[in-house]
Design a protein around this motif. Structure first.
Motif, short mmCIF file in Angstrom:
data_model
loop_
_atom_site.label_atom_id
_atom_site.label_comp_id
_atom_site.label_asym_id
_atom_site.label_seq_id
_atom_site.Cartn_x
_atom_site.Cartn_y
_atom_site.Cartn_z
N VAL A 169 69.91 41.99 38.53
CA VAL A 169 70.15 40.87 37.62
C VAL A 169 71.31 41.22 36.70
CG1 VAL A 169 69.14 39.31 35.92
CG2 VAL A 169 67.70 40.32 37.69
N GLY A 170 72.25 40.30 36.55
CA GLY A 170 73.34 40.45 35.60
C GLY A 170 73.33 39.29 34.63
N LYS A 171 73.47 39.60 33.35
CA LYS A 171 73.43 38.56 32.32
C LYS A 171 74.58 38.77 31.35
CE LYS A 171 70.04 36.29 29.30
NZ LYS A 171 69.89 35.10 30.15
N LYS A 172 75.38 37.74 31.14
CA LYS A 172 76.51 37.78 30.22
C LYS A 172 76.28 36.75 29.14
CE LYS A 172 81.47 36.85 29.97
NZ LYS A 172 82.65 36.35 30.73
N SER A 173 76.29 37.22 27.88
CA SER A 173 76.02 36.30 26.78
C SER A 173 76.67 36.84 25.51
CB SER A 173 74.51 36.15 26.57
OG SER A 173 74.23 35.32 25.45
N ASP A 174 77.50 36.03 24.89
CA ASP A 174 78.06 36.32 23.57
C ASP A 174 78.72 37.70 23.54
OD1 ASP A 174 78.73 35.85 20.96
OD2 ASP A 174 76.83 36.61 20.15
N GLN A 175 79.65 37.95 24.45
CA GLN A 175 80.41 39.20 24.52
C GLN A 175 79.56 40.42 24.85
OE1 GLN A 175 83.92 39.51 24.18
NE2 GLN A 175 83.69 37.31 24.45
N ARG A 176 78.36 40.18 25.38
CA ARG A 176 77.49 41.27 25.79
C ARG A 176 77.15 41.10 27.27
NH1 ARG A 176 75.98 39.73 20.66
NH2 ARG A 176 75.72 41.40 19.12
N GLU A 177 77.01 42.22 27.95
CA GLU A 177 76.65 42.19 29.37
C GLU A 177 75.47 43.12 29.60
OE1 GLU A 177 79.87 42.70 32.11
OE2 GLU A 177 81.31 41.70 30.79
N LEU A 178 74.51 42.63 30.37
CA LEU A 178 73.32 43.41 30.70
C LEU A 178 73.10 43.34 32.20
CD1 LEU A 178 70.74 44.97 29.85
CD2 LEU A 178 69.60 42.75 29.64
N TYR A 179 72.94 44.51 32.82
CA TYR A 179 72.70 44.61 34.26
C TYR A 179 71.40 45.38 34.47
CZ TYR A 179 77.66 43.45 34.35
OH TYR A 179 78.88 42.84 34.14
N VAL A 180 70.48 44.79 35.22
CA VAL A 180 69.15 45.37 35.40
C VAL A 180 68.83 45.46 36.88
CG1 VAL A 180 66.70 45.16 34.86
CG2 VAL A 180 68.40 44.40 33.21
N ILE A 181 68.26 46.60 37.29
CA ILE A 181 67.75 46.78 38.65
C ILE A 181 66.23 46.87 38.55
CG2 ILE A 181 67.70 48.28 40.67
CD1 ILE A 181 70.51 49.17 39.99
N LEU A 182 65.54 45.91 39.14
CA LEU A 182 64.09 45.81 39.05
C LEU A 182 63.43 46.26 40.35
CD1 LEU A 182 63.89 42.33 37.33
CD2 LEU A 182 63.22 44.47 36.27
N ASN A 183 62.40 47.06 40.21
CA ASN A 183 61.64 47.50 41.37
C ASN A 183 60.39 46.61 41.49
OD1 ASN A 183 60.65 48.94 43.54
ND2 ASN A 183 59.68 50.49 42.25
N GLN A 184 60.60 45.35 41.81
CA GLN A 184 59.51 44.36 41.95
C GLN A 184 59.69 43.68 43.30
OE1 GLN A 184 57.02 43.82 39.78
NE2 GLN A 184 57.75 45.25 38.21
N LYS A 185 59.28 44.36 44.35
CA LYS A 185 59.59 43.89 45.70
C LYS A 185 58.90 42.57 46.04
CE LYS A 185 60.57 48.47 47.56
NZ LYS A 185 60.33 49.44 48.65
N ASN A 186 57.71 42.34 45.50
CA ASN A 186 56.96 41.14 45.84
C ASN A 186 57.16 40.01 44.85
OD1 ASN A 186 55.77 42.35 48.13
ND2 ASN A 186 54.22 43.33 46.85
N ALA A 187 58.05 40.20 43.88
CA ALA A 187 58.27 39.17 42.87
C ALA A 187 59.10 38.03 43.45
CB ALA A 187 58.96 39.77 41.66
#
Length: 614
Positions: free
Chosen positions: A541-559
């Protein structure tokens, strides 16, 4: 400033506002349930306050009732529809199927299964050169254009041919974009990157594409070039860093020309890049090279004030000091430099200078205690740049020279780096002042004892915070965060850097996805969110908001997609909550006619969650 989280299933109908101030700021659990049944719609919102948080635990449960399907744990069945997602950070939790680093390692092993007969070769630097087309405009003078070329063993005609090709490519692309000529050239075997840091001065880096070598049925090797594995933005940033690092220690190309002409410029380029290019490890370049950020050390207010007071006392006692920077555990706490100058100095300190002077930590380790000056307090301080032995009357006080504010005042400074245990302070003085051995002894006697005590206080607080956070537990997610406004950077994907490489705890394929998402973000100015499911079943997941960037790798295979989105909201809540407990404002859509508030649009339902941090 309020932060809004909006879950929308059609249009926000109507709203009633309730304000809730948690009586116990050590806990926070929010439960929201949305229910929609045709033709009428009904929405209920509940909030629950749990007991004290265990080791920084934050739990959030969101349940959605929509339509006629029932989603729970990735399975689907008929009946009363509900989709729920739960996030628990720290504290007790259920073990995932393949959680954390072990799960990611298993995924990487699974991806590599059946490739025992393959040999993989990472990207490698083929050539690096700098040229100025104005220095050899006429035929027969082409060699004069070349200011630096690596490797130097290449024949002269080949150097001229390669430089001429790059010059032709740049001029050709100017036809279509005069202000933004070529940045890269893709071929089957390699990729070329172009950068014009100063007018008419061009830097070119040629990188060989990664190679997979296979064995054919008759035993002959088959070479496959991975043309799409390199990310343009990553290696263009590396090329820009090469110039920034050169400029930090040598100033601009133009200043060298003014001081001694082309000859002096060539000498400086040869001396610097001959050593610097050996430190480039292109196989470990990734998203962090694009950001070039700074990792900040978190401190409570009292400790930060102690550091600020220490810096003020040092600058008053050592009047020739112009700028100061304070770091602990390779993380920045305070700096008086401009952001761009501190960014490249921070990279030099953390990837080059500090790794060469690794010293044991205070806790559980023994470090040599010195007391050079008679009657002085014993301390652990020592110079990382400058004299090695203050007791030696013949010791040389040579400090590296750096250049800052090159676009404005163009200041030349001596860099004095002094360290006690894990705390390091950088003093920058005007280059016209030559520090003497007496000055170094005085600095050691003043700074050493105070920095040792301060480092011990910071270390004690760091260990307390580490125990309270329960950081020894492996989370179900990994992330990279970057703030463009203050260059703040944080990553749980990257393990501790070594002098030669930057190790990551995830598979390279996932890192490439992060780079692709970042490339998408640069194409638009608006805030954006991208969710990708990798072939290894990880969610990225990548999220860009108000000059900030957040990148997350989730280990939720069944989600499913909704659950991943809910987990991301929980992560944001978690990050903000631990910075400062918020005031919760819940705005929820009401059922038609409930409390005398009718729906604005029939059949609509939505939930708006607002958290306010003072």
């Amino acid at each position: 400033m309020p932060v809004l989280f909006f879950f929308k299933y059609s249009a926000l109908a109507s709203a009633r506002t309730q304000t809730w101030e948690p009586p116990n700021k050590k806990s926070f659990t929010f439960t929201a349930t949305l229910k929609q049944e045709a033709p009428a719609a009904e929405t209920n919102a509940k909030r629950t306050l749990t007991g004290p948080r265990q080791k920084g635990m934050l739990g959030g449960r969101f349940s959605f009732r929509v339509g006629g399907n029932h989603f729970r744990g990735g399975r689907e069945r008929g009946g009363s529809a509900v989709s729920s997602g739960r996030l628990s950070l720290g504290g007790p939790r259920e073990a995932p199927e393949a959680g954390g680093r072990a799960g990611m390692a298993a995924a990487a092993a699974g991806a590599g299964a059946g490739t025992a007969q393959e040999k993989q070769f990472p990207p490698a630097l083929l050539s690096f050169f700098i040229y100025n087309p104005r220095f050899g405009p006429r035929e027969g003078e082409e060699e004069n254009k070349i200011l630096f070329y690596h490797p130097n063993e290449v024949e002269k005609n080949e150097k001229i041919r390669n430089v001429g090709l790059c010059e032709a490519i740049v001029q050709f692309t100017r036809t279509f974009s005069p202000s933004k000529p070529a940045k890269s050239l893709h071929t089957q075997k390699n990729r070329q990157f172009f950068n014009e840091p100063e007018e008419n001065f061009w830097m070119v880096m040629v990188v060989r594409n990664p190679i997979i070598e296979k064995q054919s049925k008759d035993g002959k090797p088959i070479v496959e070039y991975q043309e799409e594995e390199l990310l343009d933005k990553v290696y263009s940033s590396v090329l820009q860093q090469c110039y920034s690092m050169y400029k930090l220690f040598n100033g601009t190309f133009l200043r060298a020309m003014e001081d001694g002409g082309v000859k002096l410029l060539k000498e400086r380029l040869e001396k610097f890049f001959h050593r610097y290019l050996q430190t480039l490890h292109l196989q470990s370049c990734d998203l962090l090279d694009i950001f070039g950020g700074i990792s900040f050390f978190p401190l409570d207010k009292m400790t930060y004030l102690k550091i600020q007071s220490f810096i003020n006392r040092m600058e008053e006692s050592l009047s020739i000091v112009k700028y100061t920077a304070f770091l602990y555990n390779d993380q920045l706490i305070w700096s008086g430099l401009e952001q761009d100058d501190m960014r490249i100095l921070y990279k030099y300190l953390t990837t080059s200078l500090f790794p060469r002077h690794i010293e044991p930590e205070l806790a559980g380790r023994d470090s040599p205690v010195r007391a050079e000056m008679p009657g002085n307090l014993q301390h652990y301080g020592r110079f990382l740049t400058g004299p090695l032995n203050l007791n030696d009357p013949e010791a040389k006080c040579r400090f590296p020279k750096i250049f800052v504010n090159t676009d404005d005042t163009y200041e030349a400074l001596h860099l004095i780096v002094y360290k006690a245990m894990s705390a390091a302070v950088c003093f920058m003085i005007d280059a016209s002042v030559q520090p003497t051995l007496d000055f170094c002894r005085r600095l050691d006697s003043i700074v050493g004892p105070q920095l040792t005590v301060l480092a011990s206080d910071i270390c004690e607080q760091f260990n307390v915070n580490k125990r309270m956070s329960g950081s020894e537990k492996e989370p179900q997610f990994k992330f990279i965060y970057f703030n463009h406004m203050n260059l703040a950077e944080k990553s749980t994907i990257h393990m501790r850097k070594t002098p030669s490489v930057s190790l990551t705890s995830v598979h390279p394929d996932l890192m490439k996805i992060l780079g692709d998402i970042n490339s998408d973000f640069t194409r638009v100015d608006e805030d954006e969110e991208v969710i990708v499911k990798a072939m290894s079943d990880y969610w990225v997941v990548g999220k860009k908001s108000d000059q900030r960037e957040l990148y997350v790798i989730l280990n939720q295979k069944n989600a499913n997609l909704i659950e991943v989105n809910v987990l991301m909201v929980g992560l944001v809540l978690h990050a903000l909550w631990f910075q400062q407990p918020p005031r919760l404002i819940l705005i929820a859509a009401c059922a038609g006619g409930e409390d005398g508030v009718p729906f604005a649009t029939s059949g609509s339902s939505a939930l708006l969650l607002e958290l306010e941090w003072e």
